[in-house]
Design a protein around this motif. Sequence first.
Motif, PDB file in Angstrom:
ATOM      1  N   GLY A  11       0.799  -1.218   0.000  1.00 25.35           N
ATOM      2  CA  GLY A  11       0.000   0.000   0.000  1.00 25.35           C
ATOM      3  C   GLY A  11       0.832   1.269   0.000  1.00 25.35           C
ATOM      4  O   GLY A  11       0.370   2.322   0.453  1.00 25.35           O
ATOM      5  N   LYS A  12       2.079   1.177  -0.513  1.00 24.47           N
ATOM      6  CA  LYS A  12       2.975   2.335  -0.508  1.00 24.47           C
ATOM      7  C   LYS A  12       3.491   2.595  -1.914  1.00 24.47           C
ATOM      8  O   LYS A  12       3.342   1.776  -2.822  1.00 24.47           O
ATOM      9  N   SER A  13       4.112   3.756  -2.082  1.00 20.21           N
ATOM     10  CA  SER A  13       4.817   4.087  -3.317  1.00 20.21           C
ATOM     11  C   SER A  13       6.228   4.508  -2.952  1.00 20.21           C
ATOM     12  O   SER A  13       6.540   4.762  -1.770  1.00 20.21           O
ATOM     13  N   ARG A  14       7.093   4.639  -3.956  1.00 17.30           N
ATOM     14  CA  ARG A  14       8.464   5.067  -3.674  1.00 17.30           C
ATOM     15  C   ARG A  14       8.486   6.471  -3.075  1.00 17.30           C
ATOM     16  O   ARG A  14       9.392   6.811  -2.299  1.00 17.30           O
ATOM     17  N   HIS A  15       7.499   7.289  -3.426  1.00 17.24           N
ATOM     18  CA  HIS A  15       7.455   8.653  -2.906  1.00 17.24           C
ATOM     19  C   HIS A  15       7.158   8.675  -1.411  1.00 17.24           C
ATOM     20  O   HIS A  15       7.529   9.613  -0.707  1.00 17.24           O
ATOM     21  N   ASP A  16       6.473   7.624  -0.925  1.00 17.34           N
ATOM     22  CA  ASP A  16       6.240   7.532   0.525  1.00 17.34           C
ATOM     23  C   ASP A  16       7.555   7.322   1.267  1.00 17.34           C
ATOM     24  O   ASP A  16       7.720   7.766   2.406  1.00 17.34           O
ATOM     25  N   LEU A  17       8.508   6.615   0.629  1.00 20.94           N
ATOM     26  CA  LEU A  17       9.787   6.342   1.277  1.00 20.94           C
ATOM     27  C   LEU A  17      10.777   7.483   1.089  1.00 20.94           C
ATOM     28  O   LEU A  17      11.594   7.759   1.968  1.00 20.94           O
ATOM     29  N   GLY A  18      10.710   8.142  -0.051  1.00 19.17           N
ATOM     30  CA  GLY A  18      11.736   9.121  -0.394  1.00 19.17           C
ATOM     31  C   GLY A  18      12.886   8.433  -1.111  1.00 19.17           C
ATOM     32  O   GLY A  18      13.057   7.204  -1.044  1.00 19.17           O
ATOM     33  N   ARG A  19      13.685   9.231  -1.817  1.00 18.70           N
ATOM     34  CA  ARG A  19      14.691   8.658  -2.716  1.00 18.70           C
ATOM     35  C   ARG A  19      15.720   7.797  -1.981  1.00 18.70           C
ATOM     36  O   ARG A  19      16.001   6.662  -2.376  1.00 18.70           O
ATOM     37  N   GLU A  20      16.308   8.318  -0.946  1.00 23.58           N
ATOM     38  CA  GLU A  20      17.384   7.591  -0.262  1.00 23.58           C
ATOM     39  C   GLU A  20      16.892   6.277   0.316  1.00 23.58           C
ATOM     40  O   GLU A  20      17.533   5.227   0.155  1.00 23.58           O
ATOM     41  N   ALA A  21      15.740   6.307   0.970  1.00 24.95           N
ATOM     42  CA  ALA A  21      15.202   5.080   1.568  1.00 24.95           C
ATOM     43  C   ALA A  21      14.771   4.090   0.492  1.00 24.95           C
ATOM     44  O   ALA A  21      14.909   2.866   0.655  1.00 24.95           O
ATOM     45  N   PHE A  22      14.246   4.609  -0.626  1.00 22.47           N
ATOM     46  CA  PHE A  22      13.834   3.716  -1.707  1.00 22.47           C
ATOM     47  C   PHE A  22      15.045   3.003  -2.307  1.00 22.47           C
ATOM     48  O   PHE A  22      15.012   1.783  -2.539  1.00 22.47           O
ATOM     49  N   VAL A  23      16.122   3.744  -2.566  1.00 18.23           N
ATOM     50  CA  VAL A  23      17.330   3.122  -3.120  1.00 18.23           C
ATOM     51  C   VAL A  23      17.875   2.065  -2.167  1.00 18.23           C
ATOM     52  O   VAL A  23      18.304   0.980  -2.598  1.00 18.23           O
ATOM     53  N   GLU A  24      17.838   2.347  -0.884  1.00 11.95           N
ATOM     54  CA  GLU A  24      18.280   1.351   0.087  1.00 11.95           C
ATOM     55  C   GLU A  24      17.393   0.109   0.031  1.00 11.95           C
ATOM     56  O   GLU A  24      17.881  -1.026   0.144  1.00 11.95           O
ATOM     57  N   ARG A  25      16.109   0.315  -0.200  1.00 12.69           N
ATOM     58  CA  ARG A  25      15.175  -0.813  -0.313  1.00 12.69           C
ATOM     59  C   ARG A  25      15.518  -1.655  -1.551  1.00 12.69           C
ATOM     60  O   ARG A  25      15.440  -2.884  -1.508  1.00 12.69           O
ATOM     61  N   VAL A  26      15.913  -0.993  -2.628  1.00 12.43           N
ATOM     62  CA  VAL A  26      16.287  -1.742  -3.842  1.00 12.43           C
ATOM     63  C   VAL A  26      17.537  -2.577  -3.585  1.00 12.43           C
ATOM     64  O   VAL A  26      17.623  -3.733  -4.013  1.00 12.43           O
ATOM     65  N   TRP A  27      18.516  -1.992  -2.881  1.00 16.96           N
ATOM     66  CA  TRP A  27      19.711  -2.771  -2.549  1.00 16.96           C
ATOM     67  C   TRP A  27      19.354  -3.993  -1.701  1.00 16.96           C
ATOM     68  O   TRP A  27      19.913  -5.084  -1.891  1.00 16.96           O
ATOM     69  N   GLN A  28      18.425  -3.825  -0.778  1.00 17.95           N
ATOM     70  CA  GLN A  28      17.983  -4.965   0.029  1.00 17.95           C
ATOM     71  C   GLN A  28      17.340  -6.031  -0.858  1.00 17.95           C
ATOM     72  O   GLN A  28      17.577  -7.229  -0.681  1.00 17.95           O
ATOM     73  N   TRP A  29      16.511  -5.568  -1.800  1.00 18.77           N
ATOM     74  CA  TRP A  29      15.864  -6.509  -2.720  1.00 18.77           C
ATOM     75  C   TRP A  29      16.917  -7.250  -3.534  1.00 18.77           C
ATOM     76  O   TRP A  29      16.823  -8.467  -3.743  1.00 18.77           O
ATOM     77  N   LYS A  30      17.932  -6.516  -3.992  1.00 23.31           N
ATOM     78  CA  LYS A  30      18.978  -7.129  -4.801  1.00 23.31           C
ATOM     79  C   LYS A  30      19.698  -8.219  -4.006  1.00 23.31           C
ATOM     80  O   LYS A  30      19.980  -9.302  -4.530  1.00 23.31           O
ATOM     81  N   GLU A  31      19.995  -7.969  -2.754  1.00 19.88           N
ATOM     82  CA  GLU A  31      20.690  -8.958  -1.940  1.00 19.88           C
ATOM     83  C   GLU A  31      19.816 -10.183  -1.681  1.00 19.88           C
ATOM     84  O   GLU A  31      20.301 -11.300  -1.618  1.00 19.88           O
ATOM     85  N   GLU A  32      18.508  -9.947  -1.540  1.00 18.13           N
ATOM     86  CA  GLU A  32      17.610 -11.064  -1.193  1.00 18.13           C
ATOM     87  C   GLU A  32      17.177 -11.870  -2.400  1.00 18.13           C
ATOM     88  O   GLU A  32      17.172 -13.102  -2.380  1.00 18.13           O
ATOM     89  N   TYR A  33      16.811 -11.177  -3.488  1.00 18.84           N
ATOM     90  CA  TYR A  33      16.217 -11.868  -4.632  1.00 18.84           C
ATOM     91  C   TYR A  33      17.105 -11.876  -5.886  1.00 18.84           C
ATOM     92  O   TYR A  33      16.930 -12.707  -6.760  1.00 18.84           O
ATOM     93  N   GLY A  34      17.987 -10.890  -5.946  1.00 13.43           N
ATOM     94  CA  GLY A  34      18.786 -10.764  -7.159  1.00 13.43           C
ATOM     95  C   GLY A  34      19.818 -11.864  -7.277  1.00 13.43           C
ATOM     96  O   GLY A  34      20.171 -12.561  -6.327  1.00 13.43           O
ATOM     97  N   GLY A  35      20.321 -12.014  -8.493  1.00 17.21           N
ATOM     98  CA  GLY A  35      21.398 -12.965  -8.688  1.00 17.21           C
ATOM     99  C   GLY A  35      20.987 -14.413  -8.696  1.00 17.21           C
ATOM    100  O   GLY A  35      21.844 -15.303  -8.617  1.00 17.21           O
TER     101      GLY A  35
END
Length: 879
Positions: free
Chosen positions: A119-143
């Motif tokens: 129920g959120k968007s990237r704008h709810d997190l803000g840029r810095e927090a969103f990018v950190e969330r992507v890095w977390q996703w990459k570590e968990e699901y990426g590769g």
Amino acid sequence: MTDNTQQGPASHGPDAAAPADLPTQYAPAEVEGQLYERWVERGYFEASAKSDKPAYTIVIPPPNVTGSLHLGHAFQHTLMDALTRRKRMQGFESLWLPGMDHAGIATQNKVEQQLADEGKSRHDLGREAFVERVWQWKEEYGGKILGQMRRLGDGVDWSRERFTMDEGLSRAVQTVFKRMYDDGLIYQAERIINWCPRCLTAISDIEVDYQDDDGELVSLQYGEGDETVVVATTRAETMLGDTAVAVHPDDERYRHLVGRRIKLPLTGRTIPVVADEHVDPEFGTGAVKVTPAHDPNDFAIGRRHDLESLTVLDERGVITAHGPFEGLDRFEARSAIVAALRSQGRVVAEKRPYVHSVGHCSRCKTTIEPRLSLQWWVKVGPLAQAAGDAVRDGRVTIHPADMSSRYFDWVDHMHDWCISRQLWWGHRIPVWYGPDGEVRCVGPDEEPPTGEGWRQDSDVLDTWFSSGLWPFSTLGWPDRTEDLEKFYPTDVLLTGHDIIFFWVARMMMFGLYAMDGTPPFHTIALTGLVRDEHGKKMSKSFGNVVDPLDWMEAYGSDALRFTLASGANPGTDVPIGEDWVKASRNFANKIWNATRFALMNGATVEGPLPAPEEMTAEDRWILSRLNRTVAEADAYYDDYQFAKLSDALRHFAWDEVFDWYVELTKTTFTAGGRPAEVSRRVLGEVLDVLLRVLHPVVPFVTEALWTTLTGRESVVVAEWPRDSGFRDEAAEREIATLQQVITEVRRFRADQGLQPGQRVPARLDLDGTALAAHEDAIRSLLRLQPAGEDFSATASLPVAGATVALDLSDAIDFEAERKRLTKDLGLAEKELKQSDAKLGNEGFLAKAPDHVVEKIRGRKSAAEADIARIRGQLDRLPG
């Protein structure tokens, strides 16, 4: 023949199974995983920049971090792995460098979908927090794909694994951007771009997929009275942003209107009529509406005539123009505007459905919106010129050569490249803006400006910008590292012909620019695309997508690899079906069983090969054929002819070694003595070389068998076989004659309905031929008993100067056989008569489709062949 002494003494070390330990059946699942981890643990795939060996380098096309292994990956990885494994065996310091791409839009979309579920968007997190969330996703699901690469057997140097967003590659991106900016090759400009209202970013021309859509073509009347002009459009909603009507300067119909202003419906504005040579007077009414902010051709007309550019659609494709249509989605507005114009009597004609080509975002399939936007661009002119020259002057070779035209078509006509993306995940553009309009580009070793009012550009770079640096950024550039000095330029780029434009041309441009005119690779080897067994594109919508892991689990990785290599003709699409993978599994099993038989019968690699004069004709024949095959394999590898390579190896292994030589040596082994010792050593040599030549394509089964056969450490680091030049043409002719005799008699036995193992009495007349020395083998392979005193020949076969007489009196019921053949003959003659009647009917030939006629002709030919065969069988029956 090869010099085995250079590989070190054979010894059954802790990792080499004794022949008796070889299981009766090959079980890939029990072998492949442990073998791969052993290779990695021992560092076989790690390359050293300090090595004195010549370098051989391939950088893997970096798969998206969001991806998983599909058949296209498996196909190209198989070929790249085969190339690097062979070069490693040939004594090269082979580096196959792995890594992943951050895949800007695709990865951001994945995380935004995850947030939407919360129920959120990237704008709810803000840029810095969103990018950190992507890095977390990459570590968990990426590769995920990296683990699947291990399953396939990819011999990559995991110690050098890279990611396009890691620190070193980010530094390379910033360095190139700064240099190109300072050189005037990167600039900012307002132009029409491809905009995706779903991804909310610009995308490049090559990321737009065009498809035929059902739309409507509406002819609209602009102006009043004598100042009336009719224009046609498929995008009526953009008329709100029209700032002119254009006609051709030589069009007499509109000469009186050029320079005058006419009324634009629904807006209360007037717009000029301009004369422009871009307009085709023969198309439609010869007059076109001009919307500079929403069409690339109109934008160019607007520039030439100094027209205003009015943006009437926002980034989501919603109408922004004031009035009754404000807030409507572009497609809703289209219908509403046409209805409004129709009510005013301004719709002159409507055509629906009107099928026309429409651009769609290649990632989310949303209809693209041309949009005027301020973006960052690469001036590609000089870079593309250099990329074309590198191929034209021979520094880079494209294989197959006929693919060069596609490359030149692109680099010779390339438009400036929009490199900015309105995303948060990616390499942020290193440009800062000051409070008084200052613009400063910052390099990686420079401090960005600070103070009130300074801000960094919010856009990130196109993913292809960073992946275009891949061949040198992964080796440590911009530093002059040992890796860069040793392994750049790379040797071959092996990739699909579909990304010549996406990736190949960009790597060429960046490599030549950043590396002082040195191209990033010597050879571009282009492959086709993997399709299903019917040649159809694999697509989820077609229901024909295959997970390669399923086939690897069912049949083994070697089976999938050999199937893919067998279809790899340069630049040609590759059909693949499960039955073909099963056939390759059977080939792996055949290699296993034949090697196991050889070990059980004493095949050895110990000691030098006996002298040719000690060998039998079949020994000399197989060694001659072995060396020819090694020479063939080298030629095919060097020409990237993997399909021909696979066919040659399969033919030699299955048809010549397993089906002929192994069978011929059985009688020699049974007889014993010195000939058996010689053949055991020859068989060991043949299998040793064969397994080494097969290894790059089918690494697992060959490793298990070669280490067992030789007792040596690993075939991965074994020496590549060489053609010794040994040829024995006389032995090849002699065995070819022997094969002819056996094949002809086998065919006759089958025609007569004899079972393969059924023994029959026979008299062989081999005097005066080289076949006399092979009588025992002939009798063994053909199941022929010696002729007794009551022998009575019922059939006599003259073949290759010899005669084979058979007594089938106790093996066949001749009367029943005659009846069966007579019945078959009648059916064949009936088929021939029917085919002749259709082919002789002019009316039928005039109406029937070509493929139907060809089918009838094929049936006629088959019937004629059946008649000839059956009559021959009847003639050979006694009485």
